[in-house]
Design a protein around this motif. Sequence first.
Motif, short mmCIF file in Angstrom:
data_model
loop_
_atom_site.label_atom_id
_atom_site.label_comp_id
_atom_site.label_asym_id
_atom_site.label_seq_id
_atom_site.Cartn_x
_atom_site.Cartn_y
_atom_site.Cartn_z
N VAL A 1 0.84 -1.21 0.00
CA VAL A 1 0.00 0.00 0.00
C VAL A 1 0.87 1.25 0.00
O VAL A 1 0.66 2.19 -0.79
CB VAL A 1 -0.95 0.00 1.21
N ILE A 2 1.87 1.29 0.87
CA ILE A 2 2.74 2.45 0.97
C ILE A 2 3.55 2.63 -0.31
O ILE A 2 3.69 3.75 -0.84
CB ILE A 2 3.69 2.32 2.18
N PHE A 3 4.09 1.54 -0.84
CA PHE A 3 4.93 1.65 -2.04
C PHE A 3 4.14 2.23 -3.22
O PHE A 3 4.60 3.14 -3.90
CB PHE A 3 5.50 0.28 -2.42
N LEU A 4 2.95 1.70 -3.45
CA LEU A 4 2.17 2.15 -4.60
C LEU A 4 1.76 3.62 -4.46
O LEU A 4 1.81 4.39 -5.43
CB LEU A 4 0.94 1.26 -4.77
N GLU A 5 1.35 4.03 -3.25
CA GLU A 5 0.91 5.41 -3.08
C GLU A 5 2.03 6.40 -3.36
O GLU A 5 1.87 7.37 -4.11
CB GLU A 5 0.37 5.63 -1.66
N PHE A 6 3.20 6.17 -2.74
CA PHE A 6 4.28 7.13 -2.90
C PHE A 6 5.02 6.96 -4.22
O PHE A 6 5.67 7.91 -4.69
CB PHE A 6 5.22 7.04 -1.69
N PHE A 7 4.93 5.79 -4.84
CA PHE A 7 5.47 5.62 -6.18
C PHE A 7 4.67 6.49 -7.16
O PHE A 7 5.24 7.15 -8.04
CB PHE A 7 5.42 4.15 -6.61
N ALA A 8 3.35 6.50 -7.00
CA ALA A 8 2.50 7.32 -7.87
C ALA A 8 2.86 8.80 -7.74
O ALA A 8 3.01 9.51 -8.74
CB ALA A 8 1.03 7.10 -7.53
N TRP A 9 3.03 9.29 -6.51
CA TRP A 9 3.37 10.69 -6.32
C TRP A 9 4.79 10.99 -6.77
O TRP A 9 5.09 12.09 -7.27
CB TRP A 9 3.16 11.10 -4.86
N GLY A 10 5.70 10.05 -6.59
CA GLY A 10 7.08 10.26 -7.04
C GLY A 10 7.18 10.43 -8.54
O GLY A 10 8.01 11.20 -9.04
N LEU A 11 6.35 9.72 -9.29
CA LEU A 11 6.34 9.87 -10.74
C LEU A 11 6.05 11.30 -11.16
O LEU A 11 6.50 11.76 -12.22
CB LEU A 11 5.28 8.93 -11.36
N ALA B 1 11.26 4.79 1.28
CA ALA B 1 12.46 5.38 0.69
C ALA B 1 12.72 4.82 -0.71
O ALA B 1 13.06 5.56 -1.63
CB ALA B 1 13.67 5.11 1.59
N ALA B 2 12.51 3.51 -0.87
CA ALA B 2 12.74 2.88 -2.18
C ALA B 2 11.80 3.44 -3.24
O ALA B 2 12.20 3.66 -4.39
CB ALA B 2 12.58 1.37 -2.06
N SER B 3 10.54 3.71 -2.86
CA SER B 3 9.59 4.23 -3.84
C SER B 3 9.99 5.63 -4.30
O SER B 3 9.87 5.96 -5.48
CB SER B 3 8.18 4.26 -3.25
N LEU B 4 10.50 6.44 -3.39
CA LEU B 4 10.88 7.81 -3.75
C LEU B 4 12.26 7.88 -4.39
O LEU B 4 12.61 8.88 -5.02
CB LEU B 4 10.84 8.71 -2.52
N VAL B 5 13.08 6.84 -4.23
CA VAL B 5 14.37 6.80 -4.91
C VAL B 5 14.19 6.45 -6.38
O VAL B 5 14.88 6.97 -7.26
CB VAL B 5 15.32 5.80 -4.21
N THR B 6 13.24 5.57 -6.67
CA THR B 6 13.10 5.06 -8.04
C THR B 6 12.12 5.85 -8.89
O THR B 6 12.39 6.12 -10.07
CB THR B 6 12.63 3.60 -8.00
N SER B 7 10.99 6.27 -8.32
CA SER B 7 9.92 6.83 -9.16
C SER B 7 10.23 8.19 -9.79
O SER B 7 9.84 8.42 -10.95
CB SER B 7 8.61 6.91 -8.36
N PRO B 8 10.90 9.15 -9.12
CA PRO B 8 11.18 10.42 -9.81
C PRO B 8 12.02 10.24 -11.07
O PRO B 8 11.80 10.94 -12.06
CB PRO B 8 11.92 11.24 -8.74
N ALA B 9 12.99 9.33 -11.03
CA ALA B 9 13.83 9.10 -12.20
C ALA B 9 13.00 8.52 -13.35
O ALA B 9 13.14 8.92 -14.51
CB ALA B 9 14.98 8.17 -11.85
N ILE B 10 12.11 7.58 -13.03
CA ILE B 10 11.24 6.99 -14.06
C ILE B 10 10.31 8.06 -14.63
O ILE B 10 10.12 8.17 -15.85
CB ILE B 10 10.44 5.83 -13.47
#
Length: 464
Positions: A15-25, A140-149
Amino acid sequence: RQGIGEPSVYHAVVVIFLEFFAWGLLTTPMLTVLHQTFPQHTFLMNGLIHGVKGLLSFLSAPLIGALSDVWGRKSFLLLTVFFTCAPIPLMKISPWWYFAVISMSGVFAVTFSVIFAYVADITQEHERSTAYGLVSATFAASLVTSPAIGAYLSQAYGDTLVVLLASGVALLDIGFILLAVPESLPEEMRPVSWGAPISWEQADPFASLRKVGQDSTVLLICITVFLSYLPEAGQYSSFFLYLRQVIGFSSESVAAFIGVVGILSILAQTVVLGILMRSIGNKNTILLGLGFQILQLAWYGFGSQPWMMWAAGAVAAMSSITFPAISAMVSRSTDPDQQGVVQGMITGIRGLCNGLGPALYGFVFYLFHVELNEMAEVETLGKASKPNMANPTDESSIIPGPPFLFGACSVLLSLLVALFIPEHNLALRSGSHKKHSTGAQAHPHSPPAGGSDGKEPLLEDSSV
């Protein structure tokens, strides 16, 4: 049970990964839309938007936590994720509505609070440290990867695709909660009578703050946290916009900066923190972390070249050891039955900073006339000899980032206060709080106030 299998930490992690991955994008598109929507006073509006959101989260988190003790965690996970992600599609539909809904979504932007309660429901106390660490690492992992993608897709295919992808990830998260996440709060744990379903003292966001002055050591720790986290909260709200539009970073450089600093911060909070705690002790580790934070903020404030930002970013990673060290000091020095009370105070202070910090930074940028004049091309910015500021001849050309210098002064005061925190035989022990704890002990499964950022698991660990 509804959902797949028994409730587990892995449900919370997804749940946490998907939410913050979406915002990181959306990191890159959001910077562009922010400037296009508010070409005048961009930093001020950015600070106000994040400030309103943070203050609403601080006020609502205890109430939502208390209600989740009655109605269960799953329904509130669904509610918080839905309203937190609701603004995403509006970025392309109506930017004004997008920023308005972001501000108002702060009422429900407390997913971490409910996640902490979910994890507390399904773990024993000795397991909680590992479980919260896993949630924190996933964030942390979601915000490290998603902005670059997101930056790559934005450059190659445009912002519209990124917004659609982020909306899809958010819908996937909502669907996962509906179909796969089982309820973690057993029926027998819920109140049997609806006459007094929640404790209003528990739902009061200022309840923990009112207890701060009852112990001198707790007061020193809370002042240290407030003075050091206030500039950090403000920095989070505006720094990527600052890098992109004032220093001249490209979208790819901003994404790379987030990734590198994120990875270095994870290493600092795991490997380096353990070495320092064993070698120089708890209090000296806190002081060292505050020293790194002062250096980082001063470098951000005076730096006007990209390489300076990269160097300061490496220092920022080292400054991330401060809050885990404070958490460890409090946890080791507090009686087991008082962990929730004292940790709740610290978490409440941080929640308040999440609202005040962004507004403060935006206002200081406005006072010093650090503004954006136009969206220049990356190539032009790369060749420019001066930062892209509206008033390059006034004081802003000498001090590119005034709020960061204000932040450095605040952290310096924090360091001076921290010098007076006793390292051994803290007054938190030996029941010094027991005379104050009547009616103040939180529900064992209730989330703390203000738990809306990724570092809160460190402040919830009661088994360090």
